[in-house]
Structures are given as structure tokens and as C-alpha cells.
Design a protein around this motif. Sequence first.
Motif, PDB file in Angstrom:
ATOM      1  N   UNK A  67       0.806  -1.218   0.000  1.00  0.00           N
ATOM      2  CA  UNK A  67       0.000   0.000   0.000  1.00  0.00           C
ATOM      3  C   UNK A  67       0.840   1.269   0.000  1.00  0.00           C
ATOM      4  N   UNK A  68       2.131   1.119   0.292  1.00  0.00           N
ATOM      5  CA  UNK A  68       2.988   2.293   0.141  1.00  0.00           C
ATOM      6  C   UNK A  68       3.455   2.442  -1.298  1.00  0.00           C
ATOM      7  N   UNK A  69       3.426   1.342  -2.076  1.00  0.00           N
ATOM      8  CA  UNK A  69       3.883   1.474  -3.464  1.00  0.00           C
ATOM      9  C   UNK A  69       2.731   1.689  -4.443  1.00  0.00           C
ATOM     10  N   UNK A  73      -4.425   7.107  -6.408  1.00  0.00           N
ATOM     11  CA  UNK A  73      -5.438   7.293  -7.448  1.00  0.00           C
ATOM     12  C   UNK A  73      -5.828   5.953  -8.071  1.00  0.00           C
ATOM     13  N   UNK A  74      -4.830   5.092  -8.273  1.00  0.00           N
ATOM     14  CA  UNK A  74      -5.107   3.774  -8.845  1.00  0.00           C
ATOM     15  C   UNK A  74      -5.990   2.973  -7.891  1.00  0.00           C
ATOM     16  N   UNK A  75      -5.625   3.003  -6.606  1.00  0.00           N
ATOM     17  CA  UNK A  75      -6.401   2.260  -5.618  1.00  0.00           C
ATOM     18  C   UNK A  75      -7.843   2.762  -5.576  1.00  0.00           C
ATOM     19  N   UNK A  76      -7.988   4.073  -5.606  1.00  0.00           N
ATOM     20  CA  UNK A  76      -9.313   4.676  -5.522  1.00  0.00           C
ATOM     21  C   UNK A  76     -10.180   4.245  -6.698  1.00  0.00           C
ATOM     22  N   UNK A  77      -9.585   4.245  -7.868  1.00  0.00           N
ATOM     23  CA  UNK A  77     -10.340   3.864  -9.056  1.00  0.00           C
ATOM     24  C   UNK A  77     -10.698   2.376  -9.012  1.00  0.00           C
ATOM     25  N   UNK A  78      -9.773   1.568  -8.508  1.00  0.00           N
ATOM     26  CA  UNK A  78     -10.081   0.136  -8.353  1.00  0.00           C
ATOM     27  C   UNK A  78     -11.255  -0.053  -7.398  1.00  0.00           C
ATOM     28  N   UNK A  79     -11.190   0.641  -6.240  1.00  0.00           N
ATOM     29  CA  UNK A  79     -12.258   0.473  -5.246  1.00  0.00           C
ATOM     30  C   UNK A  79     -13.606   0.899  -5.835  1.00  0.00           C
ATOM     31  N   UNK A  80     -13.608   2.002  -6.556  1.00  0.00           N
ATOM     32  CA  UNK A  80     -14.887   2.553  -7.016  1.00  0.00           C
ATOM     33  C   UNK A  80     -15.399   1.889  -8.286  1.00  0.00           C
ATOM     34  N   UNK A  95     -15.895   4.818  -0.796  1.00  0.00           N
ATOM     35  CA  UNK A  95     -14.770   4.426  -1.656  1.00  0.00           C
ATOM     36  C   UNK A  95     -13.545   5.255  -1.325  1.00  0.00           C
ATOM     37  N   UNK A  96     -13.748   6.569  -1.305  1.00  0.00           N
ATOM     38  CA  UNK A  96     -12.618   7.463  -1.050  1.00  0.00           C
ATOM     39  C   UNK A  96     -12.065   7.237   0.348  1.00  0.00           C
ATOM     40  N   UNK A  97     -12.997   7.065   1.310  1.00  0.00           N
ATOM     41  CA  UNK A  97     -12.557   6.868   2.687  1.00  0.00           C
ATOM     42  C   UNK A  97     -11.745   5.570   2.810  1.00  0.00           C
ATOM     43  N   UNK A  98     -12.207   4.481   2.173  1.00  0.00           N
ATOM     44  CA  UNK A  98     -11.455   3.221   2.266  1.00  0.00           C
ATOM     45  C   UNK A  98     -10.081   3.367   1.653  1.00  0.00           C
ATOM     46  N   UNK A 171     -14.058  10.180  -8.369  1.00  0.00           N
ATOM     47  CA  UNK A 171     -15.152   9.216  -8.219  1.00  0.00           C
ATOM     48  C   UNK A 171     -16.455   9.941  -7.896  1.00  0.00           C
ATOM     49  N   UNK A 172     -16.543  11.161  -8.440  1.00  0.00           N
ATOM     50  CA  UNK A 172     -17.784  11.937  -8.336  1.00  0.00           C
ATOM     51  C   UNK A 172     -18.125  12.326  -6.911  1.00  0.00           C
TER      52      UNK A 172
END
Lengths: 223, 245
Positions: A67-69, A73-80, A95-98, A171-172
Motif C-alpha cells: 500500500x505504500x507502493x 489514485x489507482x487504488x481509488x479507481x479500483x475500489x470505485x 470508496x474514497x474513505x477506504x 469518483x464523483x
Amino acid sequence: MEIFDTFFNMEVLLRAFPMLMKGLWVMLQLGLVSIVAGLILGLGLALVRLYAPRPAQLMARVYIDVFRSLPLLVLLIIVYYALPFVGLRLSPFWSAMSALTLVSGAYTAEIYRAGIQAIPHGQFEASAALGLSYRHTMVDVILPQAVKIVIPPLTNNSINVIKDTALASVVAMPDLLKQATQAQALAANPSPLIGAAVIYVMFLWPAVAAVSRLERRFGAGER
Amino acid sequence: MSGIVSIRNLRKSYGTFEALKGIDLDIAEGEVVCVVGPSGSGKSTLIRCINRLEDFARESTITVDGIPVQPGPALAKVRAEVGMVFQSFNLFPHLTVRRNVMLAPMRVRGTSTAEAADRADVLLRRVGIYEQADKYPAFLSGGQQQRVAIARALAMEPRVMLFDEPTSALDPEMVGEVLDVMKQLAGTGVTMIVVTHEMGFARQVADRVLFMDGGEVIETGPPEQIFSNPTEARTQYFLSAVLNH
């Protein structure tokens, strides 16, 4: 004054003001929830990484490094956008909070670990010799000392989390940046963007200055 | 007689280096034992094994008041009965002097705050630090800090007190005040095991002196015998080196 009409158009700014305030409120909510959750997650991870049985230690380490690498933004888009494919549909806020929490937890874990490891070994020995349990050693002896060491870097990390809430606009999430871009589109004038930038700086400059002050104070030797 | 502390075949190695080569030792209740010897002889390691701050070989056994010193729930019980004073004090810097003394009784024995505070004040008076009770350790001299450390260990009402070179980190003018507290303590009948380079203290206060070298107990006996009439060549050599300089 062409430039003032374009970037600092008071009329546009005043009209955008309520939207910006709404965005600011969302930024603060998202930021604070993520910071607190990240602090708790990070503490858990740090303790596991330092003191859990070997396999759990290794897992915490892998988590922290991954999670440090991973770009936020990539993680956020994956989650959402990707998780709904496996049936996990989170609102923009969650999504953003996670995403913010998962990443912030990894960073805070490393900060706590460094803080705990900075405590002299004699403190652990004195606690053990007195018969204190592991929990009491941590809660009464080690963590109160580690907290002083970690407050400046944790504050720094919290500033980063607040800044990264801007990514939620993809993510709107109607955060400060999103509100500003919408106001800009409505008014066909970029002044709201400048207004948003000014609000970010106004909020975070004092925090940045506080970090420097804390670093000077805690760095001065007395611990 | 097996004593309050009983050590059988105590062995400890760091890699291939044998720090303790099979030590047998019984210490009677109320006895004051001083452990002397050159640095690296294993004296500190020996007493750190008694409350298991150091691990030791599986074939070795130590019991304190009949309880085996082994990892597990019984270890906390042993540690509550064994007080320790370190060379580097190891006071808790974020707590006041009084809180340093109160912490363990409250957390380990469940003593109430008021009772722990009363007890702390009694102990701090005894070691002559009562006036500093509300200060933080960093504001005390080394000698004062070490006296607080003694009070902190005593607050658990231990059956055995371990001292690991308690005056070695002190400026010379502060050694006396700490030794005085220890002498006074020896008079109260607490079992004490003291690793020290203070030969005068050992001679005056110890019931028994242990001379260690190379991870073994070379010679043991009452102080006048060890200091005036040592039989082993290594003891003679060590004592002539430390006493005639």
C-alpha cells in the motif's frame, strides 16, 4: 485588468462561495474520518509487524509495502470502478474513505514502528522486571513516549491525507475540488479553482507550520 | 536447604561464546550476596537470568521461592517477586517520580491510586527523594534517579532485589548516597544480589561474596575470606588489580 477578471473574478467567486463551502465541509469530513481510521489501522499494523508471530508479521509487512507502493489514485479507481464487478459497491464517500485509510494506515504503521523502536530497550526491561504485562508495558510506558516522537510525522501524514481528498473528485465525490470545477464550468471562469486552491492553502498552511514547531520542540532533546 | 533463589546448571551461550558455563547457586532468604569479577565474566548475565531478562539453556533451572523461572504465566509472578535496579536507572521519563513508583503496584497488584501514592511517598522518604516526588526524572541527578529506581523496585514489595552495577553509571560524588540506601536496605532483611565493582561495599555489607570469571563462579565465601585470604589465583590477581591502584 484582464487577469483579475479571469482568475480573481469577485462576482464569480461570490456566486461559487456556497458551493466551495459545501466542498470544504466534505473535504473535512472525508479527511478527518480517514485520518482517524488510518491512525487506528496503522497502530494495529505496527504492533502486528513488531510483536505478532512470524507469519502475521510477514503479512503486515507485505500489506505495508504494497500500500505504500500503490498510487492512491489507482487504488481509488479500483475500489470505485472495479469492486462493483465482484458485487462490492461503495458510495463515493466510502470508496474514497477506504482508499485513503488503507494507504494512510500503511504509512502511519511505519511511523509508529519507528517511534516504538526509538524507545530505549531499557524501558522494556524495566517494565518486564516490574512484572508489567505486555499490554500495560505498551499502554503505560512505551506508547506515551512513542507518541511524542511520532506526533510531527503523523501530523505530516494527516496533511497528506487532507490533500489527497482532492483525488476523490474523480469518483464523483462532491469535495472541494469537484465543487470548484463544477462552479468553473457553470461560470465559464476559472476563479472558483483559484478560490479552492486558496482554501486548501489557508487550511493546511497552519498545519504545516505546526509540524515545524512540533519538530523543533520534540527534537530539542527532552523526551 | 534450597534457598529463596536456587540455580542449577545455569548455562547461556551467545552463538559459540559461552557466557555462563553451568552455575549452581543457592541464596538464602535475607542473604546479601555481592557478585564481583572482571567485566565480561558473566556477572550481569547471571542476575539477569534470575528474572529471565536473559534466556538460558533448556537444561538449566532457576527457581525463585519455589516457582520455576520459565516463560509463561508464572513468569509475571516471579518478576513481581523480584525487584531489579539497573546500571542505567531506566526510569520512565514521561512519569513523575511518584508515578514511577506507583505504576507497577497499581497495574500488577491492583493497588488503588491513593494507596499506591501513600506507599510511594513512604518509600521516597526512605530513599531521601520525597521532596522531588512531583518532578520528572530528567530533572534529577544520577544518584537521585538511582534512588528513585530503588524505591520503584521496592514498591512491589519484592522478596529478592537484584542490583546490576547500580553505581557504575554514576559520577563519583553520587556513589555514596546510593550505596547508603542499599546498606540501609540490607539491614531490613531483604534478599539482595548485587553485581558491583564497589569492593568496600561488598566487604562491609555482603554476607557472601561470589567471584566470577569466564562464565564460572571461581570462588565464594564470606567477604573477609575472599578479600583477605583468597585461595584461587584468579581471585588474587583480580583483587590485587582493583584494590591496589
